[in-house]
Design an enzyme around this catalytic site. Structure first.
Site, mmCIF file in Angstrom:
data_model
loop_
_atom_site.group_PDB
_atom_site.id
_atom_site.type_symbol
_atom_site.label_atom_id
_atom_site.label_comp_id
_atom_site.label_asym_id
_atom_site.label_seq_id
_atom_site.Cartn_x
_atom_site.Cartn_y
_atom_site.Cartn_z
ATOM 1 N N ASP A 114 -4.733 -9.201 -3.813
ATOM 2 C CA ASP A 114 -5.044 -8.043 -2.961
ATOM 3 C C ASP A 114 -5.929 -7.013 -3.670
ATOM 4 O OD1 ASP A 114 -3.140 -7.269 -4.819
ATOM 5 O OD2 ASP A 114 -1.994 -6.050 -3.417
ATOM 6 N N LYS A 140 6.203 0.318 -12.405
ATOM 7 C CA LYS A 140 6.567 1.319 -11.385
ATOM 8 C C LYS A 140 7.610 2.318 -11.878
ATOM 9 C CE LYS A 140 5.073 -1.620 -7.639
ATOM 10 N NZ LYS A 140 5.046 -3.051 -7.870
ATOM 11 N N ASP A 177 -6.509 -1.677 -5.333
ATOM 12 C CA ASP A 177 -5.450 -2.521 -4.765
ATOM 13 C C ASP A 177 -5.381 -2.159 -3.283
ATOM 14 O OD1 ASP A 177 -2.813 -2.817 -3.607
ATOM 15 O OD2 ASP A 177 -2.068 -3.344 -5.580
#
Ligand code: GDD
Ligand code: MG
Length: 358
Positions: A112, A163, A221
């Protein structure tokens, strides 16, 4: 020698729903061709010959559109996980399809990403350092949704923090790796494994040489609606490089078989897909109009995505909206600010507004 790559395309694309209800994220049309076609064309130009797609969500769409890979000049093979195995589990699951020798470099690509980085330079760094893994790294303003990857002065990776709420710097994993083939073979088989949360931290703990190739080329992204629309726009405008752009960069890309009325305005990097129609006096700005969609007379569509075969009624205004395939939005509506319309939904005339003026 044959240069091999694995493309990770098994995710459900949840953040991009409802665009991903029928189409997996990597197969959504971006600047006129499926997102992965931009990546695969660049991979071929960087010397990749053979590609294994690690699929799980809606695998049939990849097979149908990419076939044996001839359209992108690559030899393509497909492997499907019945149950998603995570990013590293997916790599382990396809490892026995590779023909590369244990020390050969294998490219791994997230499905992606639009990137303009120099893959040849990344490969040179990987070979010069003898790394187990070499990651492409980029700097972003907000690293929280990504994997943060600090490096030392020589580019050697010192940590991998997926993250985190309080990131250690702005340097992130850009989702394009070179793995020494034998490292893939050592991922535990038969269970879900995350390359970000398990494989990279374990390699670092074991003292394996992991390097980062940092650059400042175009990178995005396309995982959220805003990023998806921005990525297509940047490709159409020529801000993002792609050898697969079906046309020349400019304010708009109107695919063959689309029709745009003479007094309609299509610009800001918009793309109008094959068979789509933009009616008189409509404005389409910085948006993605999927194949066979229709934008009604005097409608205004900004920074939005209008799904395959969807209809935007006369005079309706969309700003930062995602419209699912086949939805029908009546005339005189005003939809703003992150709204998502599900596939085949029907919204009547003058049914929804944000502002008070009717
Ligand atoms: N085959 C398979 N199986 N593929 C998967 C699976 C799985 O279980 N889970 C995810 N993928 C694929 C997705 O289809 C996508 O192409 C890629 O792996 C990355 O998944 P995303 O869901 O897009 O992850 P992300 O954007 O949150 O984070 C990843 O990419 C960032 C860069 O864009 C991580 O690698 C981050 O560390 C990185 O910064
Ligand atoms: Mg992503």
């Amino acid at each position: 020698v044959t240069i091999e790559a694995i493309l990770l395309v098994g995710g459900a694309g949840t953040r991009l729903r409802p665009l991903t209800v029928h189409t997996p994220k990597p197969m959504l049309p971006v600047a006129g061709v499926p997102l992965v076609v931009h990546q695969l064309t660049r991979a071929r130009e960087a010397g990749v010959d053979r590609l294994v797609l690690a699929t799980s969500y809606r695998p049939e769409v990849f097979r149908r559109e990419l076939g044996d890979g001839g359209v992108v000049g690559l030899e393509v093979e497909y492997v499907t996980e019945e149950v998603p195995l995570g990013t590293a589990g997916a790599l382990r699951n396809v490892a026995d399809r590779l023909t590369s020798a244990p020390d050969d470099p294998v490219w791994i690509l997230n499905g992606d990403i639009i990137s303009g980085h120099d893959m040849a330079a990344q490969l040179l760094l990987h070979q010069r350092t003898g790394a187990a893994v070499t990651l492409h790294l980029t700097e972003v303003a907000d690293p929280r949704p990504f994997g943060v990857v600090p490096t030392d002065r020589d580019g050697r990776v010192s940590a991998f923090l997926e993250k985190t709420a309080e990131p250690a710097g702005n340097q992130i994993n850009a989702g394009c790796y070179l793995f020494r083939r034998e490292v893939l073979d050592r991922i535990p088989p038969g269970r879900p494994v995350s390359v970000e949360r398990e494989t990279f931290p374990h390699l670092l703990d074991a003292g394996a040489p992991v390097y980062g190739y940092l650059d400042d080329s175009y990178w995005l992204d396309l995982g959220t609606p805003a990023a998806f629309v921005a990525g297509s726009r940047d490709l159409v405008l020529g801000l993002a490089p792609s050898p697969a752009l079906p046309g020349t960069p400019g304010p708009a890309l109107v695919l063959p078989g689309a029709s745009v009325a003479a007094d309609a305005t299509v610009d800001g990097g918009s793309c109008v897909g094959a068979g789509a129609r933009v009616d008189p006096a409509a404005v389409v700005d910085g948006s993605v109009v999927f194949p066979d969609a229709r934008i009604g007379r005097g409608a205004v569509v900004r920074h939005s995505a209008v799904g395959r075969g969807a209809v935007v009624g006369d005079g309706t205004r969309l700003d930062e909206v995602v419209v699912g395939d086949g939805a029908r939005i009546g005339a005189g509506n005003e939809l703003l600010a992150g709204l998502r319309v599900w596939p085949d939904a029907v919204i009547g005339d003058r049914a929804i507004r944000f502002s008070t003026d009717a």
